[in-house]
Motif scaffolding. Sequence first.
Motif, PDB file in Angstrom:
ATOM      1  N   ASP A 153       0.730  -1.197   0.119  1.00 23.97           N
ATOM      2  CA  ASP A 153      -0.140  -0.051  -0.042  1.00 23.97           C
ATOM      3  C   ASP A 153       0.877   1.287  -0.068  1.00 23.97           C
ATOM      4  OD1 ASP A 153      -2.472   1.081  -0.397  1.00 23.97           O
ATOM      5  OD2 ASP A 153      -3.179   0.707   1.947  1.00 23.97           O
ATOM      6  N   ALA A 154       1.923   1.294  -0.733  1.00 21.57           N
ATOM      7  CA  ALA A 154       2.784   2.315  -1.039  1.00 21.57           C
ATOM      8  C   ALA A 154       2.299   3.668  -1.239  1.00 21.57           C
ATOM      9  CB  ALA A 154       3.979   2.085  -1.969  1.00 21.57           C
ATOM     10  N   GLU A 155       0.972   3.704  -2.004  1.00 19.53           N
ATOM     11  CA  GLU A 155       0.630   5.063  -2.215  1.00 19.53           C
ATOM     12  C   GLU A 155       0.064   5.721  -1.208  1.00 19.53           C
ATOM     13  OE1 GLU A 155      -2.124   4.834  -5.548  1.00 19.53           O
ATOM     14  OE2 GLU A 155      -0.862   3.925  -6.901  1.00 19.53           O
ATOM     15  N   LYS A 156      -0.757   5.033  -0.304  1.00 19.11           N
ATOM     16  CA  LYS A 156      -1.285   5.615   1.132  1.00 19.11           C
ATOM     17  C   LYS A 156      -0.139   5.987   2.066  1.00 19.11           C
ATOM     18  CE  LYS A 156      -5.855   3.690   0.691  1.00 19.11           C
ATOM     19  NZ  LYS A 156      -6.921   2.725   1.387  1.00 19.11           N
ATOM     20  N   LEU A 157       0.841   4.946   1.850  1.00 22.26           N
ATOM     21  CA  LEU A 157       2.320   5.303   3.084  1.00 22.26           C
ATOM     22  C   LEU A 157       2.656   6.614   2.482  1.00 22.26           C
ATOM     23  CD1 LEU A 157       3.950   1.877   3.812  1.00 22.26           C
ATOM     24  CD2 LEU A 157       2.472   3.319   5.233  1.00 22.26           C
ATOM     25  N   ALA A 158       2.795   6.937   1.172  1.00 26.68           N
ATOM     26  CA  ALA A 158       3.349   7.936   0.584  1.00 26.68           C
ATOM     27  C   ALA A 158       2.662   9.473   1.011  1.00 26.68           C
ATOM     28  CB  ALA A 158       3.552   7.873  -0.956  1.00 26.68           C
ATOM     29  N   ILE A 159       1.321   9.202   1.073  1.00 30.34           N
ATOM     30  CA  ILE A 159       0.532  10.235   1.393  1.00 30.34           C
ATOM     31  C   ILE A 159       0.651  10.742   2.983  1.00 30.34           C
ATOM     32  CG2 ILE A 159      -1.934  11.305   1.853  1.00 30.34           C
ATOM     33  CD1 ILE A 159      -2.406   9.470  -0.682  1.00 30.34           C
ATOM     34  N   MET A 160       0.538   9.686   3.711  1.00 32.65           N
ATOM     35  CA  MET A 160       0.857   9.799   4.954  1.00 32.65           C
ATOM     36  C   MET A 160       2.466  10.204   5.567  1.00 32.65           C
ATOM     37  SD  MET A 160       0.284   6.938   8.147  1.00 32.65           S
ATOM     38  CE  MET A 160       1.825   6.249   8.003  1.00 32.65           C
ATOM     39  N   LEU A 161       3.384   9.632   5.041  1.00 29.50           N
ATOM     40  CA  LEU A 161       4.737  10.186   5.348  1.00 29.50           C
ATOM     41  C   LEU A 161       5.065  11.658   4.749  1.00 29.50           C
ATOM     42  CD1 LEU A 161       6.536   6.711   4.653  1.00 29.50           C
ATOM     43  CD2 LEU A 161       6.422   8.049   6.782  1.00 29.50           C
ATOM     44  N   THR A 162       4.262  11.758   3.640  1.00 32.24           N
ATOM     45  CA  THR A 162       4.488  13.479   3.014  1.00 32.24           C
ATOM     46  C   THR A 162       3.941  14.434   3.978  1.00 32.24           C
ATOM     47  OG1 THR A 162       4.502  12.565   0.999  1.00 32.24           O
ATOM     48  CG2 THR A 162       3.794  14.821   1.327  1.00 32.24           C
ATOM     49  N   ALA A 163       2.644  13.969   4.562  1.00 32.49           N
ATOM     50  CA  ALA A 163       2.021  14.785   5.463  1.00 32.49           C
ATOM     51  C   ALA A 163       2.819  14.833   6.893  1.00 32.49           C
ATOM     52  CB  ALA A 163       0.578  14.209   5.908  1.00 32.49           C
ATOM     53  N   MET A 164       3.485  13.747   7.368  1.00 28.68           N
ATOM     54  CA  MET A 164       4.380  13.967   8.715  1.00 28.68           C
ATOM     55  C   MET A 164       5.383  14.699   8.365  1.00 28.68           C
ATOM     56  SD  MET A 164       6.077  10.573  10.362  1.00 28.68           S
ATOM     57  CE  MET A 164       6.716  10.714  12.049  1.00 28.68           C
ATOM     58  N   VAL A 165       6.363  14.477   7.309  1.00 29.17           N
ATOM     59  CA  VAL A 165       7.296  15.398   6.886  1.00 29.17           C
ATOM     60  C   VAL A 165       6.881  16.762   6.988  1.00 29.17           C
ATOM     61  CG1 VAL A 165       9.125  15.964   5.186  1.00 29.17           C
ATOM     62  CG2 VAL A 165       8.849  13.393   5.947  1.00 29.17           C
ATOM     63  N   ASP A 166       6.047  17.173   6.225  1.00 30.36           N
ATOM     64  CA  ASP A 166       5.543  18.452   6.054  1.00 30.36           C
ATOM     65  C   ASP A 166       5.470  19.061   7.392  1.00 30.36           C
ATOM     66  OD1 ASP A 166       5.953  18.733   3.260  1.00 30.36           O
ATOM     67  OD2 ASP A 166       3.719  18.689   2.923  1.00 30.36           O
ATOM     68  N   GLY A 167       4.633  18.478   8.155  1.00 26.88           N
ATOM     69  CA  GLY A 167       4.167  18.803   9.632  1.00 26.88           C
ATOM     70  C   GLY A 167       5.239  19.038  10.441  1.00 26.88           C
ATOM     71  N   LEU A 168       6.273  18.181  10.468  1.00 32.77           N
ATOM     72  CA  LEU A 168       7.518  18.255  11.200  1.00 32.77           C
ATOM     73  C   LEU A 168       8.413  19.187  10.698  1.00 32.77           C
ATOM     74  CD1 LEU A 168       8.475  14.525  11.554  1.00 32.77           C
ATOM     75  CD2 LEU A 168       7.631  16.183  13.449  1.00 32.77           C
ATOM     76  N   TRP A 169       8.375  19.577   9.391  1.00 33.04           N
ATOM     77  CA  TRP A 169       9.380  20.643   8.558  1.00 33.04           C
ATOM     78  C   TRP A 169       8.698  22.037   9.013  1.00 33.04           C
ATOM     79  CZ3 TRP A 169       7.726  24.424   5.098  1.00 33.04           C
ATOM     80  CH2 TRP A 169       8.589  25.259   4.956  1.00 33.04           C
ATOM     81  N   LEU A 170       7.328  22.162   8.972  1.00 35.12           N
ATOM     82  CA  LEU A 170       6.642  23.431   9.405  1.00 35.12           C
ATOM     83  C   LEU A 170       7.031  23.769  10.741  1.00 35.12           C
ATOM     84  CD1 LEU A 170       4.885  25.697   8.401  1.00 35.12           C
ATOM     85  CD2 LEU A 170       3.013  24.430   9.014  1.00 35.12           C
ATOM     86  N   GLU A 171       6.635  22.621  11.814  1.00 38.92           N
ATOM     87  CA  GLU A 171       6.777  23.006  13.268  1.00 38.92           C
ATOM     88  C   GLU A 171       8.257  23.570  13.404  1.00 38.92           C
ATOM     89  OE1 GLU A 171       5.956  23.920  16.842  1.00 38.92           O
ATOM     90  OE2 GLU A 171       4.512  23.425  15.245  1.00 38.92           O
ATOM     91  N   LEU A 172       9.198  22.834  12.738  1.00 33.41           N
ATOM     92  CA  LEU A 172      10.780  23.107  13.104  1.00 33.41           C
ATOM     93  C   LEU A 172      10.889  24.693  12.355  1.00 33.41           C
ATOM     94  CD1 LEU A 172      12.752  19.882  12.149  1.00 33.41           C
ATOM     95  CD2 LEU A 172      12.571  21.238  14.297  1.00 33.41           C
ATOM     96  N   SER A 173      10.552  24.860  11.298  1.00 34.74           N
ATOM     97  CA  SER A 173      10.720  26.424  10.649  1.00 34.74           C
ATOM     98  C   SER A 173       9.914  27.275  11.527  1.00 34.74           C
ATOM     99  CB  SER A 173       9.962  26.205   9.177  1.00 34.74           C
ATOM    100  OG  SER A 173      10.645  25.288   8.310  1.00 34.74           O
ATOM    101  N   LEU A 174       8.831  27.173  12.196  1.00 31.92           N
ATOM    102  CA  LEU A 174       8.110  27.966  13.097  1.00 31.92           C
ATOM    103  C   LEU A 174       9.094  28.211  14.325  1.00 31.92           C
ATOM    104  CD1 LEU A 174       4.601  27.134  12.427  1.00 31.92           C
ATOM    105  CD2 LEU A 174       5.895  29.424  11.805  1.00 31.92           C
ATOM    106  N   ASP A 175       9.539  27.036  14.808  1.00 33.91           N
ATOM    107  CA  ASP A 175      10.176  27.092  16.156  1.00 33.91           C
ATOM    108  C   ASP A 175      11.447  26.124  16.162  1.00 33.91           C
ATOM    109  OD1 ASP A 175      11.300  26.974  18.936  1.00 33.91           O
ATOM    110  OD2 ASP A 175       9.314  26.411  19.611  1.00 33.91           O
ATOM    111  N   ALA A 176      12.588  26.273  15.868  1.00 35.43           N
ATOM    112  CA  ALA A 176      13.861  25.251  15.572  1.00 35.43           C
ATOM    113  C   ALA A 176      14.324  24.579  16.957  1.00 35.43           C
ATOM    114  CB  ALA A 176      14.953  26.083  15.037  1.00 35.43           C
TER     115      ALA A 176
END
Length: 196
Positions: A153-176
Amino acid sequence: MEPARQAFTRESADARRAALIDATAACLAEHGLAGTNVRAICAKAGVSPGLLRHYFGGIDDLIVATYEATSDRMDAIFAAAVEGAAPDPRARLSAYLTASFRPPVTDPELLGAWTAFWALAPSDARMATIHATSYAGYRARLCELLLACGAADAEKLAIMLTAMVDGLWLELSLDAESFGAEAAVQMVGRAVSALV
């Protein structure tokens, strides 16, 4: 004896367009969408407003071009991370996912530009198309890397991991200082281990 005159050199059209795109990204990062205007961009690029209109139909076209250029730059960064990784499929997957927590993706200026692009995507069809194309490409490459690791189920995992990475990146960018880049890398690693 007269001092030697410097030869006049004219920048290429590509160099001028690139300078305007870089200036736009810098203005978006520094002033946000509301403070990014023709005057600010041209001052940052050191050119006249007429030159902006010569190369772009206006500021909207320039912001679209800036989003395209930024997306292309990110694609190249992620591709280089995979190419620089060990040949093991897990190492390549990890490099792709964790490139978001390494320079230059962690450059604080990128947050301002990226949030402006995201803010425009729902109301501007061209920005929405760039967003959809960029994210579809990211997820497709992630899906290939997941399949190489034997993920179901790589397609669904790709969506989930993309969201996780984006969320972590955004939080780090706002507060390193919130949890740090290495902690983000570890969180993504644990998620991959649990899911793949």
